[in-house]
Scaffold this active site. Structure first.
Site, PDB file in Angstrom:
ATOM      1  N   ASN A   9      55.184  91.626 -35.364  1.00 59.11           N
ATOM      2  CA  ASN A   9      54.099  91.254 -36.276  1.00 59.11           C
ATOM      3  C   ASN A   9      53.390  92.547 -36.658  1.00 59.11           C
ATOM      4  O   ASN A   9      52.605  93.076 -35.877  1.00 59.11           O
ATOM      5  CB  ASN A   9      53.144  90.287 -35.564  1.00 59.11           C
ATOM      6  CG  ASN A   9      51.930  89.939 -36.409  1.00 59.11           C
ATOM      7  OD1 ASN A   9      51.876  90.266 -37.589  1.00 59.11           O
ATOM      8  ND2 ASN A   9      50.960  89.267 -35.792  1.00 59.11           N
ATOM      9  N   LYS A  11      51.198  93.019 -38.807  1.00 57.52           N
ATOM     10  CA  LYS A  11      49.802  92.808 -39.230  1.00 57.52           C
ATOM     11  C   LYS A  11      49.535  93.607 -40.526  1.00 57.52           C
ATOM     12  O   LYS A  11      50.426  93.729 -41.345  1.00 57.52           O
ATOM     13  CB  LYS A  11      48.836  93.165 -38.098  1.00 57.52           C
ATOM     14  CG  LYS A  11      49.203  92.421 -36.804  1.00 57.52           C
ATOM     15  CD  LYS A  11      48.163  92.458 -35.737  1.00 57.52           C
ATOM     16  CE  LYS A  11      48.642  91.666 -34.535  1.00 57.52           C
ATOM     17  NZ  LYS A  11      47.661  91.590 -33.461  1.00 57.52           N
ATOM     18  N   HIS A  97      48.090  82.375 -36.571  1.00 58.91           N
ATOM     19  CA  HIS A  97      47.756  83.500 -35.703  1.00 58.91           C
ATOM     20  C   HIS A  97      46.260  83.489 -35.425  1.00 58.91           C
ATOM     21  O   HIS A  97      45.457  83.138 -36.299  1.00 58.91           O
ATOM     22  CB  HIS A  97      48.172  84.819 -36.380  1.00 58.91           C
ATOM     23  CG  HIS A  97      48.090  85.971 -35.436  1.00 58.91           C
ATOM     24  ND1 HIS A  97      46.894  86.584 -35.129  1.00 58.91           N
ATOM     25  CD2 HIS A  97      49.042  86.597 -34.698  1.00 58.91           C
ATOM     26  CE1 HIS A  97      47.122  87.547 -34.241  1.00 58.91           C
ATOM     27  NE2 HIS A  97      48.415  87.575 -33.972  1.00 58.91           N
ATOM     28  N   GLU A  99      44.108  85.732 -35.347  1.00 58.76           N
ATOM     29  CA  GLU A  99      43.297  86.523 -36.292  1.00 58.76           C
ATOM     30  C   GLU A  99      43.023  85.724 -37.565  1.00 58.76           C
ATOM     31  O   GLU A  99      41.939  85.811 -38.137  1.00 58.76           O
ATOM     32  CB  GLU A  99      44.002  87.858 -36.592  1.00 58.76           C
ATOM     33  CG  GLU A  99      43.919  88.788 -35.389  1.00 58.76           C
ATOM     34  CD  GLU A  99      45.071  89.770 -35.240  1.00 58.76           C
ATOM     35  OE1 GLU A  99      45.821  89.984 -36.209  1.00 58.76           O
ATOM     36  OE2 GLU A  99      45.232  90.309 -34.121  1.00 58.76           O
ATOM     37  N   GLU A 169      49.856  83.041 -27.469  1.00 57.23           N
ATOM     38  CA  GLU A 169      49.187  84.344 -27.482  1.00 57.23           C
ATOM     39  C   GLU A 169      47.763  84.180 -26.979  1.00 57.23           C
ATOM     40  O   GLU A 169      46.867  83.795 -27.751  1.00 57.23           O
ATOM     41  CB  GLU A 169      49.148  84.897 -28.909  1.00 57.23           C
ATOM     42  CG  GLU A 169      50.519  85.088 -29.512  1.00 57.23           C
ATOM     43  CD  GLU A 169      50.503  86.119 -30.629  1.00 57.23           C
ATOM     44  OE1 GLU A 169      51.177  87.148 -30.467  1.00 57.23           O
ATOM     45  OE2 GLU A 169      49.797  85.918 -31.624  1.00 57.23           O
ATOM     46  N   GLY A 175      46.127  92.912 -28.573  1.00 52.81           N
ATOM     47  CA  GLY A 175      45.637  94.226 -28.970  1.00 52.81           C
ATOM     48  C   GLY A 175      44.678  94.850 -27.974  1.00 52.81           C
ATOM     49  O   GLY A 175      44.016  95.839 -28.277  1.00 52.81           O
ATOM     50  N   SER A 215      49.780  92.137 -26.150  1.00 53.92           N
ATOM     51  CA  SER A 215      50.019  93.395 -25.433  1.00 53.92           C
ATOM     52  C   SER A 215      51.360  93.422 -24.704  1.00 53.92           C
ATOM     53  O   SER A 215      51.482  94.023 -23.634  1.00 53.92           O
ATOM     54  CB  SER A 215      48.868  93.694 -24.473  1.00 53.92           C
ATOM     55  OG  SER A 215      47.657  93.843 -25.188  1.00 53.92           O
TER      56      SER A 215
END
Ligand code: PGA
Length: 255
Positions: A9, A11, A97, A99, A169, A175, A215
């Site tokens: 991904n 991003k 996702h 985010e 996730e 991250g 991560s």
């Protein structure tokens, strides 16, 4: 048999030329490594999709979008439809996702529409679920993940659900450099598979690939992928370097 998958991904990283370069490098790595038992996917920004699909060998690397519109077409300035994504040669789209859920207000109801548009256009969906830190600390993580699955996906028929890949996730691991432990990942993945089995039956649950994300890197991938219910990874930061991404693919391949 469910697929082993390593999905990148990217991003909002890489200009077009940088993205093409990275796609070339990933393709070359995958070609030279013996990992034909792993489905490799790269999830690029929209503007890269057409060129990246021409750059990679589809027998080695599949391409995914990171989002699509709720609507099929029309006056929706700035949106990109699932049909447009599919027309570039993409096979996958990442939806839900964390985010997108937290920064762009994507609710379960919005995701139901996006999943429908994706499936109408024969895209497989990598559907992300996961709890925030406060929810884990309050011991609500199972409940939260179950409700994301039920409200985002369980309107699908069993046949439609065959086109869904789940990515667990934990938001606190994305991250942050703080990965879930191997036990925490296995525990949640087994739970997700049970929730799917209760809705769609054991055979479908056994056929569903459940990826871990947060991560995941070249160092911890091996331990994570050794778990029976961790079928692969959704990789953010470590997918931006072909070498690291390739090491994660090797870790997936060997188990
Ligand atoms: P990360 O991102 O690997 O950089 O933690 C994973 C993801 O958000 O998909």
């Amino acid at each position: 048999m469910r697929k082993k998958i390593v999905a990148g991904n990217w991003k909002m990283n890489k200009t077009l030329s940088e993205g093409i370069e990275l796609a070339k490098e990933v393709n070359a790595k995958v070609k030279s490594q013996n990992a034909s038992n792993v489905q490799v996917i790269i999830g690029t920004p929209f503007i890269h999709l057409a060129e990246v699909n021409k750059t990679v060998d589809p027998a080695l690397v599949s391409v995914s979008a990171q989002n699509c519109a709720t609507e099929a077409s029309g006056a929706y300035t700035g949106e990109v439809s699932a049909a447009m994504v599919a027309s570039t040669g993409c096979k996958y789209v990442i939806l839900g996702h964390s985010e997108r859920r937290s920064y762009y207000g994507e609710t379960d109801a919005i995701l139901v529409k996006k999943v429908a548009r994706a499936l109408e256009n024969k895209l497989e969906v990598i559907f992300c679920v996961g709890e925030v830190l406060a929810e884990r600390e309050a011991n609500q993580h199972f409940e939260v993940v179950k409700s994301q699955l039920v409200n985002g996906l369980f309107n699908l028929t069993a046949e439609e659900f065959g086109n869904i890949v789940i990515a667990y996730e934990p938001v606190w691991a994305i991250g942050t450099g703080k990965t879930a432990t191997s036990d925490q990942a296995q525990e949640m993945h087994a739970f997700i598979r049970k929730v799917i089995a209760d809705q769609y039956g054991k055979a479908i649950a056994e056929n569903t690939s459940i990826l871990y994300g947060g991560s995941c890197n070249a160092k911890n991938a091996d331990e994570l992928f050794a778990n029976p219910d961790v079928d692969g990874g959704l990789i953010g930061g470590a997918s931006l370097k072909a070498e690291d991404f390739s090491a994660i693919i090797s870790a997936r391949s060997k188990h």
